[in-house]
Structures are given as C-alpha cells and as structure tokens.
Design a protein around this motif. Structure first.
Motif, PDB file in Angstrom:
ATOM      1  N   GLY A  27    -102.485  38.283  43.181  1.00  0.00           N
ATOM      2  CA  GLY A  27    -103.417  37.191  42.926  1.00  0.00           C
ATOM      3  C   GLY A  27    -103.801  37.106  41.466  1.00  0.00           C
ATOM      4  O   GLY A  27    -103.862  36.012  40.889  1.00  0.00           O
ATOM      5  N   PHE A  28    -104.038  38.239  40.856  1.00  0.00           N
ATOM      6  CA  PHE A  28    -104.341  38.254  39.424  1.00  0.00           C
ATOM      7  C   PHE A  28    -103.159  37.742  38.615  1.00  0.00           C
ATOM      8  O   PHE A  28    -103.322  36.920  37.713  1.00  0.00           O
ATOM      9  N   ALA A  29    -101.955  38.199  38.934  1.00  0.00           N
ATOM     10  CA  ALA A  29    -100.769  37.805  38.172  1.00  0.00           C
ATOM     11  C   ALA A  29    -100.505  36.308  38.266  1.00  0.00           C
ATOM     12  O   ALA A  29    -100.099  35.684  37.275  1.00  0.00           O
ATOM     13  N   PHE A  30    -100.735  35.715  39.436  1.00  0.00           N
ATOM     14  CA  PHE A  30    -100.445  34.289  39.610  1.00  0.00           C
ATOM     15  C   PHE A  30    -101.548  33.377  39.109  1.00  0.00           C
ATOM     16  O   PHE A  30    -101.301  32.193  38.886  1.00  0.00           O
ATOM     17  N   THR A  31    -102.747  33.879  38.924  1.00  0.00           N
ATOM     18  CA  THR A  31    -103.853  33.014  38.506  1.00  0.00           C
ATOM     19  C   THR A  31    -104.335  33.274  37.085  1.00  0.00           C
ATOM     20  O   THR A  31    -105.243  32.582  36.634  1.00  0.00           O
ATOM     21  N   VAL A  32    -103.750  34.202  36.394  1.00  0.00           N
ATOM     22  CA  VAL A  32    -104.269  34.569  35.072  1.00  0.00           C
ATOM     23  C   VAL A  32    -104.168  33.410  34.070  1.00  0.00           C
ATOM     24  O   VAL A  32    -105.020  33.279  33.205  1.00  0.00           O
ATOM     25  N   ARG A  33    -103.177  32.567  34.209  1.00  0.00           N
ATOM     26  CA  ARG A  33    -103.044  31.448  33.265  1.00  0.00           C
ATOM     27  C   ARG A  33    -103.785  30.201  33.704  1.00  0.00           C
ATOM     28  O   ARG A  33    -104.107  29.358  32.876  1.00  0.00           O
ATOM     29  N   SER A  34    -104.039  30.040  34.990  1.00  0.00           N
ATOM     30  CA  SER A  34    -104.626  28.788  35.462  1.00  0.00           C
ATOM     31  C   SER A  34    -106.154  28.860  35.565  1.00  0.00           C
ATOM     32  O   SER A  34    -106.847  27.993  35.050  1.00  0.00           O
ATOM     33  N   SER A  35    -106.672  29.846  36.235  1.00  0.00           N
ATOM     34  CA  SER A  35    -108.112  29.930  36.445  1.00  0.00           C
ATOM     35  C   SER A  35    -108.597  31.331  36.076  1.00  0.00           C
ATOM     36  O   SER A  35    -108.283  32.298  36.772  1.00  0.00           O
ATOM     37  N   HIS A  36    -109.364  31.398  35.024  1.00  0.00           N
ATOM     38  CA  HIS A  36    -109.851  32.693  34.567  1.00  0.00           C
ATOM     39  C   HIS A  36    -110.881  33.286  35.526  1.00  0.00           C
ATOM     40  O   HIS A  36    -110.990  34.511  35.629  1.00  0.00           O
ATOM     41  N   TRP A  37    -111.648  32.440  36.211  1.00  0.00           N
ATOM     42  CA  TRP A  37    -112.635  32.948  37.158  1.00  0.00           C
ATOM     43  C   TRP A  37    -111.960  33.617  38.347  1.00  0.00           C
ATOM     44  O   TRP A  37    -112.347  34.715  38.753  1.00  0.00           O
ATOM     45  N   ILE A  38    -110.952  32.958  38.897  1.00  0.00           N
ATOM     46  CA  ILE A  38    -110.242  33.532  40.041  1.00  0.00           C
ATOM     47  C   ILE A  38    -109.464  34.774  39.606  1.00  0.00           C
ATOM     48  O   ILE A  38    -109.431  35.775  40.321  1.00  0.00           O
ATOM     49  N   ALA A  39    -108.873  34.715  38.413  1.00  0.00           N
ATOM     50  CA  ALA A  39    -108.152  35.881  37.898  1.00  0.00           C
ATOM     51  C   ALA A  39    -109.109  37.058  37.706  1.00  0.00           C
ATOM     52  O   ALA A  39    -108.759  38.206  38.001  1.00  0.00           O
ATOM     53  N   GLY A  40    -110.303  36.794  37.230  1.00  0.00           N
ATOM     54  CA  GLY A  40    -111.293  37.852  37.058  1.00  0.00           C
ATOM     55  C   GLY A  40    -111.698  38.471  38.380  1.00  0.00           C
ATOM     56  O   GLY A  40    -111.817  39.702  38.505  1.00  0.00           O
ATOM     57  N   LEU A  41    -111.891  37.625  39.399  1.00  0.00           N
ATOM     58  CA  LEU A  41    -112.223  38.140  40.726  1.00  0.00           C
ATOM     59  C   LEU A  41    -111.066  38.958  41.304  1.00  0.00           C
ATOM     60  O   LEU A  41    -111.284  40.003  41.925  1.00  0.00           O
ATOM     61  N   CYS A  42    -109.835  38.500  41.087  1.00  0.00           N
ATOM     62  CA  CYS A  42    -108.670  39.256  41.564  1.00  0.00           C
ATOM     63  C   CYS A  42    -108.543  40.587  40.826  1.00  0.00           C
ATOM     64  O   CYS A  42    -108.165  41.603  41.417  1.00  0.00           O
ATOM     65  N   PHE A  43    -108.874  40.595  39.543  1.00  0.00           N
ATOM     66  CA  PHE A  43    -108.827  41.833  38.775  1.00  0.00           C
ATOM     67  C   PHE A  43    -109.859  42.832  39.301  1.00  0.00           C
ATOM     68  O   PHE A  43    -109.553  44.015  39.478  1.00  0.00           O
ATOM     69  N   ILE A  44    -111.055  42.343  39.570  1.00  0.00           N
ATOM     70  CA  ILE A  44    -112.086  43.215  40.137  1.00  0.00           C
ATOM     71  C   ILE A  44    -111.648  43.708  41.517  1.00  0.00           C
ATOM     72  O   ILE A  44    -111.812  44.885  41.848  1.00  0.00           O
ATOM     73  N   GLY A  45    -111.056  42.817  42.309  1.00  0.00           N
ATOM     74  CA  GLY A  45    -110.542  43.216  43.613  1.00  0.00           C
ATOM     75  C   GLY A  45    -109.442  44.261  43.493  1.00  0.00           C
ATOM     76  O   GLY A  45    -109.365  45.192  44.303  1.00  0.00           O
ATOM     77  N   ALA A  46    -108.586  44.130  42.467  1.00  0.00           N
ATOM     78  CA  ALA A  46    -107.523  45.115  42.248  1.00  0.00           C
ATOM     79  C   ALA A  46    -108.110  46.468  41.862  1.00  0.00           C
ATOM     80  O   ALA A  46    -107.615  47.512  42.305  1.00  0.00           O
TER      81      ALA A  46
END
Length: 99
Positions: A27-46
C-alpha cells in the motif's frame, strides 16, 4: 485447547501478521506518489506490522521467533532462533502412540 490446536492458532497468527505487513508495504509503495496521507498511513501500518511480526513468540519455547541482534537476522529463515522449531511444524498427536 490441545497442544496441537495451540500450535495451529500460533502459526495462523504468524501468517496473519506477515500478510498485514506485506499489505501495508505494498500500500505504501503504490500510494507514495499519488496521496501522501494514505502513503503515510500505510507507512505507519507497515511499522506496526513489522513490530508485530518481530514480536511473534514461538509456540514451543515462547521466545521471540526472530533474534534480537540485527547481525543475526536473516529474513525469515524458517526456524525459531531459540529452539530451532521449523515454521508450521505441529507437535505429534497425543493419541498417535497408543494401540
């Protein structure tokens, strides 16, 4: 709950923790360029998933399945670092020896 059921539950928990970690990393890898908020949540989840995976306890010796020292970590070598129990190995049936 029998010993065999306890092992089955523990190995299922380990698979669930690994699945959660993989989903969060993807999720982090696929959203890092499009939505920083979702990427941040995925990073925290990781990070939470990695911690949970690291904290998994061996069903036999109840120590961490992965070693403490970073120099000893091999990515999931398939054995407990405390007692050498292989992943998904179940104890023998309690009634298997009786005739």
């Amino acid at each position: 709950m029998s010993e065999r059921d306890r092992y089955i539950k523990a190995w299922g928990d380990r698979r669930a923790r690994l699945f959660m970690l993989c989903v969060a990393v993807l999720g982090f890898a696929f959203t890092v360029r499009s939505s920083h908020w979702i990427a941040g949540l995925c990073f925290i989840g990781a990070m939470v998933g990695a911690y949970g995976y690291y904290e998994f306890r061996c069903p036999r010796c109840h120590q961490r399945f992965l070693p403490v020292l970073r120099a000893q970590i091999w990515f999931d070598n398939g054995r407990c670092q405390g007692c050498g129990l292989r992943v998904n190995l179940l104890p023998p049936d309690e009634g298997a020896g009786s005739a």
